[in-house]
Design an enzyme around this catalytic site. Structure first.
Site, PDB file in Angstrom:
ATOM      1  N   GLU A  91      38.500  23.306  57.754  1.00  0.00           N
ATOM      2  CA  GLU A  91      39.643  24.214  57.644  1.00  0.00           C
ATOM      3  C   GLU A  91      40.814  23.494  56.981  1.00  0.00           C
ATOM      4  OE1 GLU A  91      37.907  26.712  58.086  1.00  0.00           O
ATOM      5  OE2 GLU A  91      39.044  27.841  59.601  1.00  0.00           O
ATOM      6  N   GLY A 131      35.417  37.348  54.431  1.00  0.00           N
ATOM      7  CA  GLY A 131      34.884  38.447  55.233  1.00  0.00           C
ATOM      8  C   GLY A 131      33.432  38.112  55.514  1.00  0.00           C
ATOM      9  N   SER A 156      36.639  31.342  51.856  1.00  0.00           N
ATOM     10  CA  SER A 156      35.529  31.635  52.772  1.00  0.00           C
ATOM     11  C   SER A 156      34.341  32.285  52.030  1.00  0.00           C
ATOM     12  CB  SER A 156      36.056  32.503  53.912  1.00  0.00           C
ATOM     13  OG  SER A 156      35.123  32.616  54.929  1.00  0.00           O
ATOM     14  N   ALA A 157      34.028  33.546  52.284  1.00  0.00           N
ATOM     15  CA  ALA A 157      32.911  34.196  51.580  1.00  0.00           C
ATOM     16  C   ALA A 157      33.101  34.143  50.066  1.00  0.00           C
ATOM     17  CB  ALA A 157      32.765  35.646  52.043  1.00  0.00           C
ATOM     18  N   HIS A 197      34.561  26.570  56.557  1.00  0.00           N
ATOM     19  CA  HIS A 197      34.907  26.517  57.992  1.00  0.00           C
ATOM     20  C   HIS A 197      34.071  25.481  58.727  1.00  0.00           C
ATOM     21  CE1 HIS A 197      36.878  30.407  57.330  1.00  0.00           C
ATOM     22  NE2 HIS A 197      35.739  30.908  56.903  1.00  0.00           N
TER      23      HIS A 197
END
Lengths: 238, 238
Positions: free
Chosen positions: A194, A89, A121-122, A158
């Site tokens: 990715e 997020g 991710s985060a 990413h």
């Protein structure tokens, strides 16, 4: 340590966490319930809604999910968890809530003591020394950029290679941004494409997935490393 | 106020500031020397090197450039300037130096009193109420995200429309990021596409360039506005 630090939750054309199903089952093997940290609130999503999405995916592997917001005391929730997953997020939104609830120390201590931890991710950004290499917009202010420090470097998730012909846009490439960081900081940055992730086992940190990763030790030492490489060894050689 | 707040310094296929030459000559008409703030350090560039690039461009219009770093006291430099240009780079690096040198108040006061001010990219971001809508990587920590507040909204420069077919990348679109911001904040955001700028004259703020801009008043009120629109009027109607 037992880590699964993924660049992304969803690869192009795939469904949420599908490419990591076997890894999830392996990391959380024998654990009936995993604590989910939904604080990164993708698209401003509520903690309940986000937890529901994750619970649905984990139920396929027979693992229950409980959101940290469902506990009266989030610090106790971390202290008692058998495994933890922090979803993606906005990194600023995530880190602000970790600071507001004073959770960074307890989370870091438990992960370093071997608690299985998964981030996407985060949730991967915070495994690094600081969140300086997030790609996210600073939509809320954080007290500090220091994060868990369970990895001896920072993560740029990413990671995108420069594509000058693709976009008629003169904005900075990811490579330029990370190099700018290294003008002011000494912390190495591991840029994960990715579909790449880091598997942490005891004191080793293996690059996994099909693609190479880009490791920025400093402005004069930037390397492409292949899947299977032990990043921990690489960093300690320096 | 006398403002030129540009999304970018360089449009695709063009040279540095070339598309703004007439605007620069107009904004700084009759001013022999403009103060340049090179603090955003694109690609980690030195203040001297950045100032030289800008001086070369401005010399075509017969305007001298002096970098703020060439003055013994940067606060005095702003107090005595006849016109100011803040260039692009990294917004965090820029804002940190503005805070470190205690320059935000004097700069804001002078711009509100009519001092001609030009910004591109990071230099435009700081004209807003806060820097929350920068696209830059948080490579250094800033004491606060509050910026000059000479515009009654925030700026998102280099706005890119979602292009789902262009990139095999599941990262957030700019639109998603700005909407996430509006979950936590009430400040409107003006997203300027490449080649767009805001011309501030007295109390009016006109959108200029060939493209429309995207104005995010809140999650339920997002509008495309056409060049020539007075943004000040739009905001005060709300």
């Amino acid at each position: 340590m037992n880590l699964l630090i993924a660049s992304t939750s969803t690869v192009y054309g795939g469904k949420y966490l599908d490419y990591l199903t076997a890894e999830i089952q392996n990391l959380f093997s024998g654990i009936g319930e995993v604590l989910f940290i939904p604080y990164a609130c993708p698209s401003g999503m509520s903690h309940d809604a986000y937890t529901e999405i994750v619970a649905k995916k984990f139920s396929e592997s027979g693992i229950k999910i409980k959101g940290i917001h469902q506990f009266a005391n989030p610090k106790d929730a971390i202290a008692q968890a058998k495994g933890i997953f922090t979803g993606g997020g906005n990194t600023f939104v995530l880190v602000k809530q970790l600071y507001d609830n004073d959770l960074l120390d307890v989370l870091s201590t438990r992960i370093k003591a071997g608690l299985p931890y998964m981030g996407t991710s985060a949730g991967s950004n915070i495994a690094g020394i600081s969140m300086h290499n997030t790609n996210d917009m600073p939509i809320v202010q954080v007290p500090d950029y220091k994060t868990l420090g369970v990895l001896p470097f920072n993560i740029n998730p990413h990671y995108l290679d420069p594509a000058p012909d693709l976009l008629k846009h003169m904005g900075e490439t990811r490579d330029t941004r990370i190099k700018e960081y290294l003008h002011y900081n000494q912390t190495p940055v591991v840029a994960l494409r990715e579909g790449s992730w880091i598997e942490g086992k005891e004191n080793q940190l293996f690059l996994r997935g099909k693609l190479s990763a880009r490791v920025y030790f400093n402005l004069n030492d930037i390397r492409e490393i292949e899947p299977g490489t032990d990043l921990s060894h690489l960093i300690h050689q320096k």
